[in-house]
Enzyme design. Structure first.
Site, PDB file in Angstrom:
ATOM      1  N   GLU A  23       0.793  -1.069  -0.021  1.00 25.66           N
ATOM      2  CA  GLU A  23       0.064   0.011  -0.009  1.00 25.66           C
ATOM      3  C   GLU A  23       0.708   1.079   0.128  1.00 25.66           C
ATOM      4  O   GLU A  23       0.631   2.265  -0.026  1.00 25.66           O
ATOM      5  CB  GLU A  23      -1.056   0.058   1.207  1.00 25.66           C
ATOM      6  CG  GLU A  23      -2.061  -0.963   1.190  1.00 25.66           C
ATOM      7  CD  GLU A  23      -1.846  -2.345   1.125  1.00 25.66           C
ATOM      8  OE1 GLU A  23      -0.838  -2.694   1.825  1.00 25.66           O
ATOM      9  OE2 GLU A  23      -2.583  -3.133   0.456  1.00 25.66           O
ATOM     10  N   VAL A  46       9.848  -5.958   4.331  1.00 25.24           N
ATOM     11  CA  VAL A  46       9.053  -7.209   3.803  1.00 25.24           C
ATOM     12  C   VAL A  46      10.059  -8.403   3.992  1.00 25.24           C
ATOM     13  O   VAL A  46      11.199  -8.429   3.745  1.00 25.24           O
ATOM     14  CB  VAL A  46       9.038  -6.954   2.333  1.00 25.24           C
ATOM     15  CG1 VAL A  46       8.152  -8.090   1.678  1.00 25.24           C
ATOM     16  CG2 VAL A  46       8.082  -5.682   1.891  1.00 25.24           C
ATOM     17  N   THR A  51       5.635 -18.748   1.440  1.00 22.00           N
ATOM     18  CA  THR A  51       5.337 -18.767   0.114  1.00 22.00           C
ATOM     19  C   THR A  51       5.797 -17.934  -0.820  1.00 22.00           C
ATOM     20  O   THR A  51       6.725 -16.776  -0.291  1.00 22.00           O
ATOM     21  CB  THR A  51       3.660 -18.485   0.189  1.00 22.00           C
ATOM     22  OG1 THR A  51       3.509 -17.092   0.277  1.00 22.00           O
ATOM     23  CG2 THR A  51       2.958 -19.161   1.138  1.00 22.00           C
ATOM     24  N   HIS A  53       4.667 -15.070  -1.826  1.00 19.43           N
ATOM     25  CA  HIS A  53       3.948 -13.892  -1.685  1.00 19.43           C
ATOM     26  C   HIS A  53       5.044 -12.688  -1.396  1.00 19.43           C
ATOM     27  O   HIS A  53       4.909 -11.435  -1.928  1.00 19.43           O
ATOM     28  CB  HIS A  53       3.183 -14.002  -0.472  1.00 19.43           C
ATOM     29  CG  HIS A  53       2.029 -12.613  -0.236  1.00 19.43           C
ATOM     30  ND1 HIS A  53       2.015 -11.665   0.715  1.00 19.43           N
ATOM     31  CD2 HIS A  53       1.191 -11.964  -1.158  1.00 19.43           C
ATOM     32  CE1 HIS A  53       1.106 -10.808   0.430  1.00 19.43           C
ATOM     33  NE2 HIS A  53       0.614 -11.245  -0.633  1.00 19.43           N
TER      34      HIS A  53
END
Ligand SMILES: Nc1c(NC[C@H](O)[C@H](O)[C@H](O)CO)[nH]c(=O)[nH]c1=O
Ligand SMILES: CC(=O)[C@@H](O)COP(=O)(O)O
Length: 120
Positions: A23, A46, A51, A53
């Site tokens: 975002e 991050v 996964t 992602h």
């Protein structure tokens, strides 16, 4: 490395928190286009999970912040940590790898100064 930072006339604005790094770009673009700021500092972390992602979020954040700056016409500085694990994140947030957020903040000030005093 010399600094271009000339903070005369620069104002330091608001701090906006968003759900996650994905975002950050749209928020940076919105504020950048407001005309109220000389630069946008984008920070976050991050951290890879189980996964893929991580790849989507990290890559989107990086390209998104780049495009936000290009779209808004003001420096949007990428200070989002992209890490394999929490140790890397902590090392880059004031640990043995330094404080990448602070480094990004200095870049934002230098770029704001450059744009205001040398490119306007
Ligand atoms: N796992 C992490 C996220 N995930 C959330 C995304 O950024 C985004 O908010 C969600 O996909 C909804 O659009 N965000 C981080 O900043 N750091 C992470 O490690
Ligand atoms: C960066 C992410 O989205 C990641 O931390 C989420 O963890 P997982 O891949 O285990 O769902």
């Amino acid at each position: 490395m010399g600094s271009l930072a000339d903070t005369k006339g620069l104002s330091f604005g608001v701090v906006v928190s968003v759900h996650g790094s994905f975002e950050v770009p749209i928020t940076a673009q919105k504020h950048g286009k407001s005309g109220n700021y000389d630069a946008i500092l984008c920070i976050g972390a991050v951290i890879r999970g189980d996964t893929t992602h991580y790849d989507a979020v990290a890559n989107s954040a990086a390209s998104g912040v780049l495009n936000a700056g290009l779209s808004a016409g003001i420096p949007c500085v990428f200070g989002v940590l992209t890490c394999e694990d929490m140790d890397q994140a902590l090392n880059g947030a004031g640990g043995k790898a330094g404080n990448k957020g602070a480094e990004a903040a200095i870049t934002a000030i230098e770029m704001a100064s450059l744009f205001r005093h040398h490119l306007s």
